[in-house]
Enzyme design. Structure first.
Site, PDB file in Angstrom:
ATOM      1  N   ARG A  25      11.572   7.006  66.915  1.00  0.00           N
ATOM      2  CA  ARG A  25      12.595   7.969  66.498  1.00  0.00           C
ATOM      3  C   ARG A  25      13.949   7.733  67.195  1.00  0.00           C
ATOM      4  O   ARG A  25      15.006   7.937  66.613  1.00  0.00           O
ATOM      5  CB  ARG A  25      12.031   9.363  66.817  1.00  0.00           C
ATOM      6  N   MET A  51      19.369  14.813  62.049  1.00  0.00           N
ATOM      7  CA  MET A  51      18.093  14.156  61.736  1.00  0.00           C
ATOM      8  C   MET A  51      17.079  15.295  61.678  1.00  0.00           C
ATOM      9  O   MET A  51      17.063  16.169  62.553  1.00  0.00           O
ATOM     10  CB  MET A  51      17.742  13.198  62.876  1.00  0.00           C
ATOM     11  N   SER A  52      16.230  15.323  60.641  1.00  0.00           N
ATOM     12  CA  SER A  52      15.327  16.460  60.456  1.00  0.00           C
ATOM     13  C   SER A  52      14.307  16.555  61.592  1.00  0.00           C
ATOM     14  O   SER A  52      13.935  15.554  62.220  1.00  0.00           O
ATOM     15  CB  SER A  52      14.579  16.321  59.130  1.00  0.00           C
ATOM     16  N   GLN A  53      13.824  17.791  61.804  1.00  0.00           N
ATOM     17  CA  GLN A  53      12.752  18.071  62.771  1.00  0.00           C
ATOM     18  C   GLN A  53      11.519  17.240  62.375  1.00  0.00           C
ATOM     19  O   GLN A  53      11.199  17.138  61.182  1.00  0.00           O
ATOM     20  CB  GLN A  53      12.450  19.570  62.656  1.00  0.00           C
ATOM     21  N   PRO A  54      10.799  16.674  63.366  1.00  0.00           N
ATOM     22  CA  PRO A  54       9.627  15.843  63.024  1.00  0.00           C
ATOM     23  C   PRO A  54       8.639  16.553  62.096  1.00  0.00           C
ATOM     24  O   PRO A  54       8.121  15.948  61.149  1.00  0.00           O
ATOM     25  CB  PRO A  54       8.982  15.557  64.392  1.00  0.00           C
TER      26      PRO A  54
END
Ligand code: SAM
Length: 203
Positions: A25, A51-54
């Protein structure tokens, strides 16, 4: 991240869990955020975007129900991280971003992480990518007030579209299947994404 943020929150597709465990990431983040790369949060990537949350990346991938041979469109490239996870799951990934500087950075991060076969496009993703359609699945990582018709029309029969639908600040992630009777919503999950900006988005 995989155990505490994903498996514990009922992400159960073992291919998705393995893919999330493989993609580095930090490669997709600006250097000052490397130390926070595996936080349970969306993280800044510049240009006012995130960047989106995992968990959201994994949830979108799981809801697409991918088996390995698909051709997928990822709308809202951002950092390129979601596209990299998709590249672990399927044969062909197209990703489209409206901000050229982000698309360029994502292209370089994807190359650095070894995902050169992801094709990064610049443009209004609410219009899809007609020249590469049809798609088995489409993932959208920005919110719209309704299903953009062009995206739905670029799905193959029984293809899946996963998209946050709602208001600017709060939405539900809708899992939509293309069926002979029209869009069938399988289920919805609460979420919060930045707005999809463009013809079929928030304008
Ligand atoms: N999935 C991405 C990742 O892993 O980094 C995060 C995406 S971020 C939450 C949403 C992205 O959608 C932003 O980069 C934004 O510029 C992009 N976006 C918004 N409207 C768009 C549009 N109409 N077409 C393409 N990209 C769009």
């Amino acid at each position: 991240m995989v155990e505490g943020q994903l498996r514990d929150r009922e992400i159960s597709d073992t291919r998705v869990l393995a893919a999330m465990g493989r993609v580095p990431r930090e490669v997709f983040l600006p250097p000052e955020w490397h130390g926070r790369a595996y936080d349970d949060a969306a993280l800044p990537i510049g240009e006012g975007q995130t960047m989106s949350q995992p968990y959201m990346v994994a949830r979108i991938c799981e809801e697409l129900a991918l088996t390995g041979r698909e051709h997928v469109l990822d709308v809202g490239t951002g950092s390129g991280y979601q596209a990299a996870v998709l590249a672990e799951l399927v044969e062909r990934v197209e990703t489209i971003e409206r901000i050229p500087a982000l698309a360029e950075r994502a292209r370089s991060s994807l190359r650095e992480a070894g995902y050169d076969r992801v094709r990064v496009h610049v443009g209004d993703g609410t219009l899809g990518l007609p020249e590469e359609a049809p798609f088995d699945a489409i993932a959208v990582a920005a919110a719209a007030s309704g299903i953009p018709p062009q995206l739905y029309e670029q799905l193959k029969p029984r293809g899946r579209l996963v998209i946050p639908i709602g208001k600017r600040r709060v939405q539900r992630l809708q899992v939509v299947v293309r069926s002979p009777e029209g869009p069938a919503v399988l289920r919805t999950v609460p979420c919060r994404f930045v707005p999809l900006v463009g013809e079929g988005g928030f304008g």
